[in-house]
Design a protein around this motif. Sequence first.
Motif, PDB file in Angstrom:
ATOM      1  N   GLU A   1      -2.034   8.009  -1.105  1.00 45.03           N
ATOM      2  CA  GLU A   1      -1.993   8.851  -2.301  1.00 45.03           C
ATOM      3  C   GLU A   1      -2.346  10.299  -1.984  1.00 45.03           C
ATOM      4  O   GLU A   1      -1.609  11.195  -2.351  1.00 45.03           O
TER       5      GLU A   1
ATOM      6  N   VAL B   1      -7.755   2.319  -3.978  1.00 46.10           N
ATOM      7  CA  VAL B   1      -7.593   2.291  -5.424  1.00 46.10           C
ATOM      8  C   VAL B   1      -6.625   1.158  -5.734  1.00 46.10           C
ATOM      9  O   VAL B   1      -5.510   1.135  -5.224  1.00 46.10           O
ATOM     10  N   GLN B   2      -7.083   0.211  -6.579  1.00 41.78           N
ATOM     11  CA  GLN B   2      -6.207  -0.907  -6.928  1.00 41.78           C
ATOM     12  C   GLN B   2      -5.270  -0.490  -8.040  1.00 41.78           C
ATOM     13  O   GLN B   2      -5.689  -0.144  -9.138  1.00 41.78           O
ATOM     14  N   LYS B   3      -3.982  -0.492  -7.725  1.00 40.67           N
ATOM     15  CA  LYS B   3      -2.952  -0.226  -8.725  1.00 40.67           C
ATOM     16  C   LYS B   3      -1.613  -0.620  -8.143  1.00 40.67           C
ATOM     17  O   LYS B   3      -1.480  -0.752  -6.923  1.00 40.67           O
TER      18      LYS B   3
ATOM     19  N   ALA C   1      -3.405   3.606  -2.462  1.00 41.76           N
ATOM     20  CA  ALA C   1      -3.139   2.679  -3.561  1.00 41.76           C
ATOM     21  C   ALA C   1      -2.798   1.334  -2.950  1.00 41.76           C
ATOM     22  O   ALA C   1      -2.019   1.251  -2.001  1.00 41.76           O
TER      23      ALA C   1
ATOM     24  N   THR D   1      -7.076   8.446   0.301  1.00 39.63           N
ATOM     25  CA  THR D   1      -7.007   7.522  -0.833  1.00 39.63           C
ATOM     26  C   THR D   1      -5.707   6.740  -0.715  1.00 39.63           C
ATOM     27  O   THR D   1      -4.631   7.324  -0.593  1.00 39.63           O
TER      28      THR D   1
ATOM     29  N   THR E   1       0.826  -1.208   0.000  1.00 34.85           N
ATOM     30  CA  THR E   1       0.000   0.000   0.000  1.00 34.85           C
ATOM     31  C   THR E   1       0.856   1.252   0.000  1.00 34.85           C
ATOM     32  O   THR E   1       2.030   1.214   0.360  1.00 34.85           O
TER      33      THR E   1
ATOM     34  N   VAL F   1       1.973  -0.556  -6.582  1.00 34.47           N
ATOM     35  CA  VAL F   1       2.676   0.358  -5.690  1.00 34.47           C
ATOM     36  C   VAL F   1       4.111   0.426  -6.183  1.00 34.47           C
ATOM     37  O   VAL F   1       4.729  -0.594  -6.449  1.00 34.47           O
TER      38      VAL F   1
END
Length: 169
Positions: free
Chosen positions: A52, A111-113, A76, A74, A49, A115
Amino acid sequence: MKKPRKGVIQIAEIANGIIDPVLAKRAGISTSLLGSWDEIAGADFADCTRPEKITWPRRDEGPDRGGYQAGVLTIACEGARALFLTHAQGELIARINGFFGFPAVRQIRIVQKPVSQTLKRRPKPQPLRGEAAKRLEGMMDGIESEALRKAVERLGTAVLQKRKAGRTI
């Protein structure tokens, strides 16, 4: 305005002085939150994680109109770990608010992305043994400052570690 200190100034102090206002304006976060994220997120989520931004509600919205309202953080998160993070939101919000010292965050948006790999830290090197430990101890003879001694020991341990096969510098 602060008076400039005489003597040595750390680069981190200068960089944080430049970066913090930009982060605060654009993302609502500080370098202290980013730097402490591993401890705040804990071992389960530190590696997957990254905070953001914090979105603060407008002061003229809501029932308090003009009063302070907590924001939305937020985060990630990589892949399927987002589901586990969803279940741990309450504990994470408590840790974040404990870090700030006041209820700064009321909700987490995940938010899935991926790291960034650059933010991940390498594990601490294992303590030296045998001849390498004796060599490092000899190099540290005469260092009186405990803080300097620990820093030199960390550096020496990392430098004198045996390289793993196939790993290049």
